[in-house]
Design a protein around this motif. Structure first.
Motif, PDB file in Angstrom:
ATOM      1  N   ILE A  43      66.067 -56.305  44.979  1.00 14.38           N
ATOM      2  CA  ILE A  43      64.906 -57.071  45.446  1.00 14.38           C
ATOM      3  C   ILE A  43      64.436 -58.018  44.353  1.00 14.38           C
ATOM      4  O   ILE A  43      64.046 -59.163  44.627  1.00 14.38           O
ATOM      5  N   ARG A  44      64.486 -57.557  43.097  1.00 19.60           N
ATOM      6  CA  ARG A  44      64.061 -58.419  41.986  1.00 19.60           C
ATOM      7  C   ARG A  44      64.925 -59.667  41.904  1.00 19.60           C
ATOM      8  O   ARG A  44      64.411 -60.778  41.673  1.00 19.60           O
ATOM      9  N   TYR A  45      66.227 -59.511  42.120  1.00 21.26           N
ATOM     10  CA  TYR A  45      67.112 -60.681  42.068  1.00 21.26           C
ATOM     11  C   TYR A  45      66.778 -61.660  43.191  1.00 21.26           C
ATOM     12  O   TYR A  45      66.675 -62.874  42.958  1.00 21.26           O
ATOM     13  N   VAL A  46      66.611 -61.147  44.414  1.00 25.30           N
ATOM     14  CA  VAL A  46      66.299 -62.020  45.553  1.00 25.30           C
ATOM     15  C   VAL A  46      64.953 -62.696  45.338  1.00 25.30           C
ATOM     16  O   VAL A  46      64.787 -63.896  45.618  1.00 25.30           O
ATOM     17  N   ARG A  47      64.005 -61.927  44.834  1.00 24.14           N
ATOM     18  CA  ARG A  47      62.655 -62.463  44.575  1.00 24.14           C
ATOM     19  C   ARG A  47      62.709 -63.626  43.582  1.00 24.14           C
ATOM     20  O   ARG A  47      62.088 -64.671  43.790  1.00 24.14           O
TER      21      ARG A  47
ATOM     22  N   ASP B  56      55.328 -62.741  49.395  1.00 26.58           N
ATOM     23  CA  ASP B  56      55.259 -62.651  47.940  1.00 26.58           C
ATOM     24  C   ASP B  56      55.510 -64.004  47.299  1.00 26.58           C
ATOM     25  O   ASP B  56      54.863 -64.355  46.289  1.00 26.58           O
ATOM     26  N   LEU B  57      56.434 -64.793  47.859  1.00 26.72           N
ATOM     27  CA  LEU B  57      56.705 -66.126  47.312  1.00 26.72           C
ATOM     28  C   LEU B  57      55.449 -66.993  47.381  1.00 26.72           C
ATOM     29  O   LEU B  57      55.073 -67.637  46.390  1.00 26.72           O
ATOM     30  N   GLU B  58      54.798 -67.003  48.526  1.00 25.16           N
ATOM     31  CA  GLU B  58      53.568 -67.799  48.665  1.00 25.16           C
ATOM     32  C   GLU B  58      52.484 -67.309  47.718  1.00 25.16           C
ATOM     33  O   GLU B  58      51.798 -68.104  47.064  1.00 25.16           O
ATOM     34  N   ASP B  59      52.330 -65.981  47.630  1.00 24.16           N
ATOM     35  CA  ASP B  59      51.307 -65.412  46.757  1.00 24.16           C
ATOM     36  C   ASP B  59      51.594 -65.717  45.296  1.00 24.16           C
ATOM     37  O   ASP B  59      50.685 -66.022  44.508  1.00 24.16           O
ATOM     38  N   ARG B  60      52.862 -65.651  44.928  1.00 25.31           N
ATOM     39  CA  ARG B  60      53.235 -65.898  43.533  1.00 25.31           C
ATOM     40  C   ARG B  60      52.997 -67.345  43.137  1.00 25.31           C
ATOM     41  O   ARG B  60      52.569 -67.635  42.010  1.00 25.31           O
ATOM     42  N   ILE B  61      53.276 -68.267  44.049  1.00 24.74           N
ATOM     43  CA  ILE B  61      53.037 -69.685  43.773  1.00 24.74           C
ATOM     44  C   ILE B  61      51.547 -69.938  43.551  1.00 24.74           C
ATOM     45  O   ILE B  61      51.144 -70.674  42.630  1.00 24.74           O
ATOM     46  N   LEU B  62      50.705 -69.307  44.370  1.00 29.55           N
ATOM     47  CA  LEU B  62      49.263 -69.453  44.199  1.00 29.55           C
ATOM     48  C   LEU B  62      48.790 -68.767  42.919  1.00 29.55           C
ATOM     49  O   LEU B  62      47.964 -69.306  42.170  1.00 29.55           O
ATOM     50  N   ARG B  63      49.310 -67.569  42.669  1.00 31.04           N
ATOM     51  CA  ARG B  63      48.864 -66.774  41.522  1.00 31.04           C
ATOM     52  C   ARG B  63      49.237 -67.450  40.207  1.00 31.04           C
ATOM     53  O   ARG B  63      48.478 -67.401  39.234  1.00 31.04           O
ATOM     54  N   GLU B  64      50.415 -68.073  40.178  1.00 35.47           N
ATOM     55  CA  GLU B  64      50.879 -68.735  38.957  1.00 35.47           C
ATOM     56  C   GLU B  64      50.550 -70.222  38.938  1.00 35.47           C
ATOM     57  O   GLU B  64      50.993 -70.940  38.031  1.00 35.47           O
ATOM     58  N   THR B  65      49.777 -70.674  39.932  1.00 36.30           N
ATOM     59  CA  THR B  65      49.355 -72.082  40.072  1.00 36.30           C
ATOM     60  C   THR B  65      50.547 -73.040  39.902  1.00 36.30           C
ATOM     61  O   THR B  65      50.480 -74.018  39.167  1.00 36.30           O
TER      62      THR B  65
END
Length: 427
Positions: free
Chosen positions: A166-170, A199-208
């Motif tokens: 999952i980490r690789y795909v993420r 998670d992709l959407e959340d990560r983009i927002l979280r990391e601006t």
């Protein structure tokens, strides 16, 4: 039983011949011919058309879809068999005795599974449960205040179970969104595809991150207009324009509209933004739309790609992205394909430990090692395929969560403190 069975006999063909022509397992063909049960992972209409084409290729008169797949009248079968037995000098009543004897032998064989060939499709159906929920009495029995496997159990990225796969795909999804590329994420239903997209959407927002996620609506999307609505390149272009330049009025002609799209992407890129097109349920994309994705992928400014693309879908997407299909070969050559693996080996125990730890509950207070082994065995199918054993794993988060939830409900009902192998076998 379908009339297809008698037509195969008339054509001098075995069910295995049809299975080979359709590129499916003999067990799948047996389910279709004997019980009229169609595989959920394949398009039923297309499968019927291919079967008819196979019969025509064997010299049969062009069959209609209705006649081939009708149920055989049982009374007619008995009448024909009685006529055959009369020709052989047997009494009509002997048919009933023969049938009763056959049923008794079948029941005896059914009591010994080792003498019965494995049927992957039917076994999968028997192993997968409907959506389960912990009963209030179960939560009290195990001192749990929330359901660890419910849809709302994941409230943030910290609630995500992340295995090495999952980490690789993420990371592949994030790097594609940041730096460009064409990525296809393939996994079975319940493997966690939707969670990764969130998670992709959340990560983009979280990391601006300066990345615009563009998601065309895929409600009622199918790969042909007979079953639903197809997603066409014009719909994708409209979704991109709505995300990148929502105030611009689309041009009337197709050529002007796509030139307008290219200009909007260049201006947005010059302003420092990256653009990522994410298509969920991509296994339902029609082949022409998959082919047209190359045109979107080739939109660029200098050496910089203006649009990265992530396709997320079930295993049928992998079939559509076959390098042997000339229609999509140009897309396949540019596409990285990654698959989410099941929770095999020690990862099943790691997953259960993680989910229960998030509820402040040690895993050994809910299920013992024999129960975990029984879960693994229950969701694993061993079947012979062409003289070699093949293992089909259903150990995906949704199936594991549903099965363990049902086991916990049963354990609470029985009053036993832990989910054991016996409890798993009782579900």
């Amino acid at each position: 039983m379908l009339k297809l069975k008698s037509l195969l006999l008339k054509a001098g063909c075995k069910q295995a011949d049809l299975a080979k022509a359709l590129n499916v397992s003999p067990a799948t063909v047996a389910q279709i011919v004997n019980h009229g049960v169609w595989p959920k992972s394949l398009d039923e209409l297309q499968l019927k058309q291919r079967i008819c084409a196979f019969l025509e290729g064997k010299g049969m008169a062009a069959p209609s879809l209705t006649s081939v797949f009708e149920e055989v009248d049982q009374a007619d079968i008995h009448e024909r068999m009685n006529a055959v037995m009369a020709e052989l000098g047997a009494e009509p009543g002997d048919l009933l005795k023969a049938l009763e004897s056959h049923q008794a032998e079948s029941a005896t064989r059914g009591a010994h599974p080792q003498n019965k060939p494995a049927n992957v499709s039917s076994q999968e159906e028997s192993m997968l449960l409907r959506k389960q929920a912990l009963f209030p009495a179960t939560r009290k029995h195990f001192s749990l205040f929330r359901d660890p496997f419910s849809d709302d159990a994941i409230q943030s990225h910290e609630d995500m179970y992340v295995s090495p796969d999952i980490r690789y795909v993420r990371e592949a999804m994030l790097q594609t969104a940041k730096h460009g590329g064409l990525l296809a994420v393939v996994a079975e239903s319940g493997a966690g595809k939707t969670t990764l997209m969130r998670d992709l959407e959340d990560r983009i927002l979280r990391e601006t991150q300066p990345i615009l996620i563009i998601k065309p609506y895929v409600l009622a999307m199918e790969d042909n207009d007979q079953k639903g609505k197809t997603l066409k390149s014009t719909h994708i272009a409209e979704a991109i324009m709505a995300a990148v330049a929502p105030l611009e009025k689309p041009k009337s002609s197709p050529e002007a509209r796509f030139a307008q799209l290219h200009k909007a992407l260049r201006e947005s890129h010059a302003a420092g933004y990256r653009h990522c097109l994410v298509i969920d349920e991509a296994h339902a994309l029609p082949i022409p739309t998959i082919k047209h994705l190359k045109r979107f992928f080739e939109l660029e400014m200098g050496f910089k790609k203006l649009l990265s693309i992530i396709l997320i879908g079930q295993p049928e997407l992998k079939t559509k992205l076959s390098e042997r299909d000339a229609a999509v070969r140009e897309v396949v050559q540019r596409c990285e394909l990654v698959e989410l693996a099941p929770l095999e080996g020690g990862r099943l125990e790691d997953y259960l430990k993680f989910k229960l730890d998030r509820m402040n509950k040690p895993v050994h207070e809910v299920i013992d090692s024999s129960g975990i082994d029984a879960l693994r065995a229950r969701l694993t199918v061993n079947t012979p395929r062409r003289d070699r054993p093949e293992t089909v794993s259903l150990l995906y988060p949704l199936a594991v969560g549903n099965l363990l939830t049902a086991c916990m409900n049963l354990a609470a009902d029985l009053g036993v403190p832990l989910v054991t192998a016996d409890v798993v076998k009782g579900v």
